[in-house]
Design a protein around this motif. Sequence first.
Motif, PDB file in Angstrom:
ATOM      1  N   TYR A   1       1.060   4.069  -3.072  1.00  0.00           N
ATOM      2  CA  TYR A   1       0.786   5.495  -2.874  1.00  0.00           C
ATOM      3  C   TYR A   1       1.976   6.353  -3.296  1.00  0.00           C
ATOM      4  O   TYR A   1       1.804   7.376  -3.954  1.00  0.00           O
TER       5      TYR A   1
ATOM      6  N   LEU B   1      -6.008   9.326  -5.829  1.00  0.00           N
ATOM      7  CA  LEU B   1      -5.941   7.864  -5.772  1.00  0.00           C
ATOM      8  C   LEU B   1      -7.035   7.328  -4.856  1.00  0.00           C
ATOM      9  O   LEU B   1      -7.732   6.368  -5.207  1.00  0.00           O
ATOM     10  N   ASP B   2      -7.211   7.956  -3.700  1.00  0.00           N
ATOM     11  CA  ASP B   2      -8.288   7.543  -2.786  1.00  0.00           C
ATOM     12  C   ASP B   2      -9.658   7.623  -3.461  1.00  0.00           C
ATOM     13  O   ASP B   2     -10.480   6.715  -3.338  1.00  0.00           O
ATOM     14  N   GLN B   3      -9.894   8.717  -4.183  1.00  0.00           N
ATOM     15  CA  GLN B   3     -11.179   8.890  -4.866  1.00  0.00           C
ATOM     16  C   GLN B   3     -11.365   7.827  -5.948  1.00  0.00           C
ATOM     17  O   GLN B   3     -12.466   7.295  -6.121  1.00  0.00           O
TER      18      GLN B   3
ATOM     19  N   LEU C   1     -13.401   3.212   4.378  1.00  0.00           N
ATOM     20  CA  LEU C   1     -12.698   4.354   3.797  1.00  0.00           C
ATOM     21  C   LEU C   1     -13.491   5.645   3.938  1.00  0.00           C
ATOM     22  O   LEU C   1     -12.918   6.716   4.138  1.00  0.00           O
TER      23      LEU C   1
ATOM     24  N   VAL D   1     -10.103   4.817  -5.911  1.00  0.00           N
ATOM     25  CA  VAL D   1     -10.376   3.552  -5.226  1.00  0.00           C
ATOM     26  C   VAL D   1     -11.851   3.492  -4.817  1.00  0.00           C
ATOM     27  O   VAL D   1     -12.531   2.481  -5.046  1.00  0.00           O
ATOM     28  N   THR D   2     -12.350   4.562  -4.254  1.00  0.00           N
ATOM     29  CA  THR D   2     -13.759   4.609  -3.846  1.00  0.00           C
ATOM     30  C   THR D   2     -14.679   4.435  -5.046  1.00  0.00           C
ATOM     31  O   THR D   2     -15.651   3.675  -4.993  1.00  0.00           O
TER      32      THR D   2
ATOM     33  N   ASP E   1     -15.576   0.127   1.390  1.00  0.00           N
ATOM     34  CA  ASP E   1     -16.096   1.453   1.066  1.00  0.00           C
ATOM     35  C   ASP E   1     -16.540   2.172   2.341  1.00  0.00           C
ATOM     36  O   ASP E   1     -16.212   3.347   2.555  1.00  0.00           O
TER      37      ASP E   1
ATOM     38  N   LEU F   1       0.828  -1.211   0.000  1.00  0.00           N
ATOM     39  CA  LEU F   1       0.000   0.000   0.000  1.00  0.00           C
ATOM     40  C   LEU F   1       0.860   1.258   0.000  1.00  0.00           C
ATOM     41  O   LEU F   1       0.612   2.188  -0.772  1.00  0.00           O
TER      42      LEU F   1
ATOM     43  N   LYS G   1     -13.953   2.922  -7.842  1.00  0.00           N
ATOM     44  CA  LYS G   1     -13.822   1.533  -8.301  1.00  0.00           C
ATOM     45  C   LYS G   1     -14.630   0.590  -7.417  1.00  0.00           C
ATOM     46  O   LYS G   1     -15.315  -0.312  -7.922  1.00  0.00           O
ATOM     47  N   LEU G   2     -14.583   0.805  -6.115  1.00  0.00           N
ATOM     48  CA  LEU G   2     -15.367  -0.027  -5.199  1.00  0.00           C
ATOM     49  C   LEU G   2     -16.856   0.074  -5.508  1.00  0.00           C
ATOM     50  O   LEU G   2     -17.560  -0.945  -5.575  1.00  0.00           O
TER      51      LEU G   2
END
Length: 103
Positions: free
Chosen positions: A55, A68-70, A100, A72-73, A97, A51, A75-76
């Motif tokens: 990052y 990147l966080d956005q 996070l 991932v969210t 989700d 991880l 994509k989830l």
Amino acid sequence: MSRPERGMQFAKNIRVIDWLKTEILDQISNLFKGLHHANQNMIIDSLSSLLVTIYVLARRMGLPFRELDQAVTTKLREHEAEGHQLEKWYGDLSALDDYLTKR
């Protein structure tokens, strides 16, 4: 910044990106070893190192951590909406989700 300095920075960044890519492969190898030996400490260490490396790689490539966080969210939520099997079977994607979103 002068042209030679910019060129040096560019070359240095490329070398760091290549090194980070090898770190990802190394940590995947360590993860598989941890799984093979059922070593929880090795598994956690490898996953956390992966991880961190991901990052940092994203940052070296000009992507902000928040972006990147956005992603991932997003994509989830896409996988949840599409009925991904991990979501159907275990609810893993919505659990991640939620985690996070709340942190």
